[in-house]
Design a protein around this motif. Structure first.
Motif, short mmCIF file in Angstrom:
data_model
loop_
_atom_site.label_atom_id
_atom_site.label_comp_id
_atom_site.label_asym_id
_atom_site.label_seq_id
_atom_site.Cartn_x
_atom_site.Cartn_y
_atom_site.Cartn_z
N LEU A 160 0.82 -1.21 0.00
CA LEU A 160 0.00 0.00 0.00
C LEU A 160 0.85 1.26 0.00
O LEU A 160 0.89 2.02 0.97
CB LEU A 160 -0.94 -0.02 1.22
N PRO A 161 1.53 1.55 -1.10
CA PRO A 161 2.35 2.77 -1.15
C PRO A 161 1.46 4.01 -1.10
O PRO A 161 0.39 4.04 -1.72
CB PRO A 161 3.07 2.66 -2.49
N PRO A 162 1.88 5.03 -0.39
CA PRO A 162 1.10 6.26 -0.32
C PRO A 162 0.94 6.90 -1.70
O PRO A 162 1.86 6.89 -2.51
CB PRO A 162 1.92 7.16 0.61
N GLN A 163 -0.23 7.46 -1.93
CA GLN A 163 -0.55 8.12 -3.20
C GLN A 163 -0.53 9.63 -3.07
O GLN A 163 -0.56 10.34 -4.07
CB GLN A 163 -1.93 7.66 -3.68
N ARG A 164 -0.50 10.13 -1.83
CA ARG A 164 -0.44 11.58 -1.61
C ARG A 164 0.10 11.85 -0.22
O ARG A 164 0.11 10.98 0.65
CB ARG A 164 -1.80 12.23 -1.80
N GLN A 165 0.53 13.10 -0.03
CA GLN A 165 0.98 13.57 1.27
C GLN A 165 0.12 14.75 1.67
O GLN A 165 -0.20 15.59 0.82
CB GLN A 165 2.45 13.98 1.22
N ILE A 166 -0.25 14.80 2.95
CA ILE A 166 -1.08 15.90 3.44
C ILE A 166 -0.41 16.59 4.62
O ILE A 166 0.48 16.02 5.25
CB ILE A 166 -2.50 15.41 3.80
N TRP A 167 -0.83 17.80 4.91
CA TRP A 167 -0.26 18.64 5.97
C TRP A 167 1.26 18.75 5.81
O TRP A 167 2.01 18.66 6.76
CB TRP A 167 -0.65 18.14 7.36
#
Length: 130
Positions: free
Chosen positions: A105-112
Motif C-alpha cells: 500500500l504505497p502512499p498516493q499523496r501527502q497531506i499537511w
C-alpha cells in the motif's frame, strides 16, 4: 482491497475493504506526536466495510482542522489502530503500521506537508538489518 490488521499483542483484530488509491501520508504535528514518528501512513475505510474484534480504548483530541476525533488503540499494548469522528462516524482512518498488507500500500499523496520535518528528504542512508 481487503486488508487485515491487528495490534502488537493480537488482542484486537480488524478487517476492512479499502481503496489503495486513498493511502496517504500525514505530516501534521498531531500525527507526529500520536505516532511517535515524523509522519503517519493512513487509509480510509467506510464504517460499513470495517469489522473489529476485541476491546479498544479511545482518546478524543481536537484536530488542527478543529474537528474532534477519536484516536482508537489497544488498551493492552497501546498500538494505534484507527481514528474516527466522535459521534456516528461514517468512516475510520486506519493506521497502516498495524495492517498486514502495508507493504502493498504505497502512499498516493501527502497531506499537511507544511509540518514535514525538514530533514526527512535527507534521510536516505540504510544501516542494514537491525
Amino acid at each position: 482491497m481487503l486488508i487485515h490488521g491487528a495490534c502488537h499483542c493480537q488482542a484486537v483484530r480488524f478487517t476492512a475493504l479499502i481503496d489503495p488509491a486513498q493511502v496517504s501520508v500525514c505530516h501534521c504535528t498531531d500525527c507526529q506526536v500520536l505516532s511517535g514518528a515524523p509522519m503517519r501512513a493512513i487509509v480510509k475505510a467506510a464504517i460499513a466495510d470495517f469489522s473489529l474484534q476485541g476491546v479498544v480504548r479511545a482518546y478524543t483530541k481536537t484536530a488542527q482542522s478543529g474537528q474532534r476525533r477519536e484516536q482508537v488503540f489497544c488498551p493492552d499494548c497501546g498500538t494505534p489502530l484507527y481514528g474516527c469522528g466522535v459521534q456516528n462516524p461514517d468512516f475510520v482512518v486506519i493506521r497502516l503500521g498495524c495492517v498486514e498488507e502495508r507493504a502493498q500500500l504505497p502512499p498516493q499523496r501527502q497531506i499537511w506537508t507544511a509540518s514535514t520535518m525538514p530533514w526527512l528528504s535527507d534521510c536516505v542512508a540504510q544501516s542494514g538489518p537491525a
